[in-house]
Enzyme design. Structure first.
Site, PDB file in Angstrom:
ATOM      1  N   ARG A  52       0.612  -1.193  -0.048  1.00  0.00           N
ATOM      2  CA  ARG A  52       0.021  -0.031   0.144  1.00  0.00           C
ATOM      3  C   ARG A  52       0.867   1.168  -0.078  1.00  0.00           C
ATOM      4  O   ARG A  52       0.514   2.166  -0.643  1.00  0.00           O
ATOM      5  CB  ARG A  52      -0.852   0.113   1.181  1.00  0.00           C
ATOM      6  CG  ARG A  52      -1.894   1.162   1.365  1.00  0.00           C
ATOM      7  CD  ARG A  52      -2.865   0.848   2.235  1.00  0.00           C
ATOM      8  NE  ARG A  52      -2.396   1.233   3.560  1.00  0.00           N
ATOM      9  CZ  ARG A  52      -3.214   1.036   4.757  1.00  0.00           C
ATOM     10  NH1 ARG A  52      -4.488   0.656   4.839  1.00  0.00           N
ATOM     11  NH2 ARG A  52      -2.614   1.021   5.929  1.00  0.00           N
ATOM     12  N   ARG A 105       9.768  18.654  -7.915  1.00  0.00           N
ATOM     13  CA  ARG A 105      10.674  18.038  -8.887  1.00  0.00           C
ATOM     14  C   ARG A 105      11.899  19.057  -8.021  1.00  0.00           C
ATOM     15  O   ARG A 105      13.145  18.661  -8.385  1.00  0.00           O
ATOM     16  CB  ARG A 105      10.591  18.716 -10.337  1.00  0.00           C
ATOM     17  CG  ARG A 105       9.750  18.088 -11.167  1.00  0.00           C
ATOM     18  CD  ARG A 105       9.470  18.608 -12.484  1.00  0.00           C
ATOM     19  NE  ARG A 105       8.929  20.142 -12.252  1.00  0.00           N
ATOM     20  CZ  ARG A 105       8.611  20.783 -13.277  1.00  0.00           C
ATOM     21  NH1 ARG A 105       8.616  20.488 -14.406  1.00  0.00           N
ATOM     22  NH2 ARG A 105       8.250  22.235 -13.160  1.00  0.00           N
ATOM     23  N   LYS A 151      -2.596   6.808   1.224  1.00  0.00           N
ATOM     24  CA  LYS A 151      -2.391   7.142   2.525  1.00  0.00           C
ATOM     25  C   LYS A 151      -1.313   8.133   2.624  1.00  0.00           C
ATOM     26  O   LYS A 151      -0.106   7.941   2.931  1.00  0.00           O
ATOM     27  CB  LYS A 151      -1.862   5.886   3.231  1.00  0.00           C
ATOM     28  CG  LYS A 151      -2.203   6.139   4.854  1.00  0.00           C
ATOM     29  CD  LYS A 151      -2.183   4.524   5.409  1.00  0.00           C
ATOM     30  CE  LYS A 151      -2.141   4.668   6.911  1.00  0.00           C
ATOM     31  NZ  LYS A 151      -3.285   5.357   7.617  1.00  0.00           N
ATOM     32  N   GLU A 184     -16.239   5.868   5.308  1.00  0.00           N
ATOM     33  CA  GLU A 184     -15.447   5.501   6.601  1.00  0.00           C
ATOM     34  C   GLU A 184     -15.339   6.436   7.824  1.00  0.00           C
ATOM     35  O   GLU A 184     -16.140   7.320   7.618  1.00  0.00           O
ATOM     36  CB  GLU A 184     -14.042   5.243   6.238  1.00  0.00           C
ATOM     37  CG  GLU A 184     -13.158   6.297   5.539  1.00  0.00           C
ATOM     38  CD  GLU A 184     -11.521   6.092   5.349  1.00  0.00           C
ATOM     39  OE1 GLU A 184     -11.313   5.068   5.765  1.00  0.00           O
ATOM     40  OE2 GLU A 184     -11.498   6.895   4.647  1.00  0.00           O
TER      41      GLU A 184
HETATM   42  N1  PMP Z   1      -9.275   4.756   7.421  1.00  0.00           N
HETATM   43  C1  PMP Z   1      -8.346   5.465   7.613  1.00  0.00           C
HETATM   44  C2  PMP Z   1      -8.754   7.102   7.266  1.00  0.00           C
HETATM   45  C3  PMP Z   1      -7.023   5.561   8.191  1.00  0.00           C
HETATM   46  O1  PMP Z   1      -6.271   6.330   8.736  1.00  0.00           O
HETATM   47  C4  PMP Z   1      -6.940   4.000   8.684  1.00  0.00           C
HETATM   48  C5  PMP Z   1      -5.607   3.758   9.545  1.00  0.00           C
HETATM   49  N2  PMP Z   1      -5.578   4.477  10.693  1.00  0.00           N
HETATM   50  C6  PMP Z   1      -7.688   2.978   8.238  1.00  0.00           C
HETATM   51  C7  PMP Z   1      -9.034   3.340   7.672  1.00  0.00           C
HETATM   52  C8  PMP Z   1      -7.444   1.504   8.700  1.00  0.00           C
HETATM   53  O2  PMP Z   1      -6.746   1.100   7.775  1.00  0.00           O
HETATM   54  P1  PMP Z   1      -5.675  -0.079   8.539  1.00  0.00           P
HETATM   55  O3  PMP Z   1      -6.647  -1.177   8.783  1.00  0.00           O
HETATM   56  O4  PMP Z   1      -4.812  -0.464   7.333  1.00  0.00           O
HETATM   57  O5  PMP Z   1      -4.775   0.368   9.788  1.00  0.00           O
END
Ligand code: PMP
Length: 292
Positions: A52, A105, A151, A184
């Site tokens: 990732r 850059r 991320k 989420e």
């Molecule tokens: N959503 C967000 C916005 C996050 O920052 C995270 C990680 N803290 C997650 C979901 C969960 O991801 P993971 O299970 O890979 O930690």
């Protein structure tokens, strides 16, 4: 003795671990990161986290100046040096030092930072009694502006949501997509259980493809549960039998109230508790092993 932080191949004490104010990670949030955990000297799903990380870096055109193998070795070295059996590992790749303009850059060398420390566990109360959470006005970033699948070091979208939840006296926020579908939480993915089926929103709605989320889908399938990635409305959340959140730091947290609506019995659900046990077992069995 304090922790030792890895910065570009060298180790520094906590007070000495500093980066330049000209680093674009600091100036613009230009960079990517991962939050990883180890359990009893087993790093959980390290390969998935590295995949990732490299995908996030690829999308923002940031070339990580180390291979996955070299990064794995550096992470293990950091854990050993700090004598940590159970750790939270923060792996950061910032764009590096540039000038005051945006132009990446002008940043010739990305910085690699590895912080490994003891994991700060959430209060037990959250897991035993479940969380009350709310939906907030700030939408999750649009995938066609800043894809939540990346991320990145730019977490203000999530921080705005967190502030809105905190202002109302809650610890976590449910973020919706711009058309009002559940995406989420500010730092965790969300699942519901309805009639023994496990549902979570598809990541393309605007959610991070969580490693814990994918693990839960796997555990569900292995245990003959129907698992579906499906668009969810708030109405579906309110009327779910069970709700829980997933994330590397939080693991699995039961949710018992959303926007003042009681979820199920108002107590952590039976299936959620079972999934929490199965997840724990998995973290003890699989992972990248290290010794010291
Ligand atoms: N959503 C967000 C916005 C996050 O920052 C995270 C990680 N803290 C997650 C979901 C969960 O991801 P993971 O299970 O890979 O930690």
């Amino acid at each position: 003795m304090g922790i030792k932080v890895y910065i570009d191949g060298k180790y520094y004490s906590k007070v000495e671990s500093k980066i330049s104010v000209f680093d674009h990670g600091f100036l613009y949030g230009d960079g990517v990161f991962e939050g990883i955990r180890s359990y009893d000297k087993l790093i959980f799903r390290l390969d998935k986290h590295l995949d990732r990380l490299y995908e996030s870096a690829h999308t923002i055109m940031l070339e990580i100046p180390m291979t996955k193998k070299e990064l794995t070795a550096a992470i293990i070295q950091t854990l050993k040096l700090n004598k940590l059996s159970n750790a939270y590992i923060r792996l950061i790749i910032s764009r590096g030092i540039g000038d005051l303009g945006l132009d990446p850059r002008k940043c010739p060398k990305p910085s690699i930072i590895i912080i490994a420390d003891k994991i700060l566990l959430y209060p037990n109360k959250f897991y035993q009694e479940g969380l009350a959470i709310i939906t907030v006005p700030t939408f999750r970033n649009l995938p066609n502006s800043l894809d939540p699948g990346i991320k990145s070091l730019n977490y203000l979208n999530n921080i705005m949501a967190k502030i809105e939840a905190n202002n109302c006296g809650y610890n976590e926020a449910i973020m919706l997509s711009s058309d009002g579908m559940v995406a989420e939480c500010s730092g965790d993915n969300i699942f519901i259980i309805k009639n023994n089926i496990l549902y979570t929103p598809p990541s393309y709605i605007g959610a991070l493809k969580g490693i814990t989320r994918d693990t839960l889908l796997e555990i569900g399938e292995k245990n003959k549960m129907r698992c579906e990635e499906k668009m969810l409305t708030r109405h579906e959340l309110y009327n779910a039998d069970e709700v829980f959140l997933t994330g590397t730091a939080a693991e699995i947290v039961p949710v018992v109230k959303i926007d003042e609506r009681k979820i199920g019995t108002g107590r952590p659900g039976k299936i959620t508790l079972k999934l929490m046990r199965l997840f724990k077992q998995m973290t003890k069995k699989e992972g990248t092993r290290y010794t010291f």
